[in-house]
Design an enzyme around this catalytic site. Structure first.
Site, short mmCIF file in Angstrom:
data_model
loop_
_atom_site.label_atom_id
_atom_site.label_comp_id
_atom_site.label_asym_id
_atom_site.label_seq_id
_atom_site.Cartn_x
_atom_site.Cartn_y
_atom_site.Cartn_z
CB SER A 129 -0.94 -0.05 1.29
OG SER A 129 -2.06 0.93 1.12
CG HIS B 244 -5.68 -2.60 1.01
ND1 HIS B 244 -4.91 -2.15 -0.38
CD2 HIS B 244 -5.12 -1.64 1.91
CE1 HIS B 244 -4.21 -1.38 -0.31
NE2 HIS B 244 -4.05 -1.16 1.17
#
Length: 420
Positions: free
Chosen positions: A189, A392
């Site tokens: 990320s 995620h």
């Protein structure tokens, strides 16, 4: 302490620091409330240990290194120099960087045999886990006080500074310490964001990498459909200005920011009502999380960040552009020589890039990952996690992360090494 290219470094090797996990007090209170019967003794113990403590508990060699950046931030790196059943000696180095509001613990909480850091150490790598400025492990500066409510200078940074200052400091230190000429880089990320920032702004660093393994690297948000992100983005400047004015430059380092924001802005008729009523998408498909591990995850995340990091991502969403931090017209003119901040020049990022993504990821949508991959000059391949619902946070917390992603990452690293 030694001086290396104008940067001061401190190294603490195998230091046992009397410190607990970032949110240990909160989790311990939960155990004491009577919920502890749901969890094993190991989970209770692990939830109170900090990252170095966890590594040592499971029998891996552990070193803690302090690295000081050229702008005075004192950062902490956690090193696993080799696996449990191997001897010390030179081996390929890899730097792993966490996402927003996270820490080095992301890559060890799943435990031996499952967590990325242990898998790499056992596979023959010298593993370095970085901690970006402002998180639980890197809340120190040569001059600024992170706890001051009067001076907020410590917290006036975004992920632009992490890429521009923190990563070069880590990389130069690791290469000097190990004697290696290059290293692998893995970023989840925001950890991918900062890699792009570094090599866009300082292209001379491209030659220091064997490969870039991007785990849902955050850059473009054209297809973002997270309600909280979309609600926050239009107000990024207002929220940041108010936060700094009230001495709240840090977010989630403690629970103070949340209570402050809720009490001051989540009131009837507030323009932020949509933000107060929205949320991020959480853990995703809970079928792939061991529920007994939740206290351990909660103990280590969130680990703190600057409000400006959040604001910078808000700007990317608001203006639909992956560009440098937008201050105001006069400051932009002073810093960038132009009224609006320049876009990061992704054409400068010529490290072999292996991009890993999940089809169920709402924070970093797969279409935005494809857009990034298309703009990088040396994208070797795009690698979809082997489960449609892969989310995620599955990159760091899912039971099947090893089989869905980590095994592919290891193969990609070997591939990059064979092409040196």
């Amino acid at each position: 302490m030694m001086v290396l290219k104008g940067i001061i470094f401190l190294a603490l090797v195998a230091v046992a620091i009397a410190r607990r996990a970032p949110n240990a007090d909160y989790v311990e209170q939960m155990f004491k409330s009577g919920q502890q019967t749901r969890f094993s003794t190991d989970i209770e113990e692990d939830s109170l240990l900090d990252a170095p403590g966890l590594i040592r508990k499971y029998g891996y060699p552990q070193e803690t290194h302090l690295v000081t950046t050229s702008d005075g931030y004192i950062l902490e790196a956690h090193r696993i120099p080799h696996g449990r059943n191997s001897s010390p000696g030179p081996r390929p180095a890899v730097l792993i960087m966490h996402g927003l509001l996270s820490s080095s613990a992301d890559f060890i909480v799943l435990g031996p045999g499952s967590a990325l850091a242990y898998i790499l150490a056992d596979a023959g790598y010298d593993v370095w886990l970085g901690n970006a400025r402002g998180n639980f492990y890197s809340r120190r500066h040569r001059t600024y006080n992170p706890d001051s409510k009067v001076s907020q200078n410590f917290w006036k940074f975004s992920w632009d500074e992490i890429g521009n200052y923190d990563l070069p400091a880590f990389i130069d230190y690791i290469l000097a310490k190990t004697g290696q000429e290059k290293l692998h880089y893995i970023g989840h990320s925001q950890g991918g964001t900062t890699f792009l920032v570094l090599n866009s702004l300082k292209p001379e660093y491209n030659s220091k990498f064997i490969s870039f393994q991007g785990l849902a690297p955050a850059s473009f948000f054209d297809n973002n459909d997270v309600s909280m992100f979309n609600s926050l983005a239009p107000f990024e400047n207002i929220i940041e200005t108010a936060a700094f004015a009230m001495g709240q430059g840090e977010i989630f380092g403690s629970r103070d920011f949340v209570s402050w924001f809720t009490s001051n802005y989540c009131t009837p008729g507030s323009i932020f009502a949509s933000i107060c009523g929205s949320s991020i998408t959480g853990m995703g498909d809970r079928d792939y999380y061991n529920s007994t591990m939740v206290p351990l995850f909660m103990a280590h995340a969130p680990a703190g960040a600057s409000v400006r990091q959040i604001a910078h991502f808000g700007q990317v969403i608001r203006f639909k552009a992956f560009r440098r931090y937008n201050y105001n017209m006069l400051t932009n003119l002073s810093k960038y020589g132009r009224a609006n901040p320049p876009a990061y020049n992704l054409a400068n990022v010529n490290v072999p890039a292996y991009i890993h993504y999940g089809m169920g990821d709402k924070e970093v949508h797969y279409k935005d990952v494809f857009k990034l991959a298309d703009r990088l000059p040396k994208t070797v391949g795009l690698y979809e996690a082997g489960r449609q619902s892969f989310h995620h946070y599955d990159f760091i917390w899912a039971d099947d992360a090893k089989h869905m992603v980590y095994s592919t990452v290891l193969k990609c690293m070997k591939h990059a090494e064979s092409n040196l």
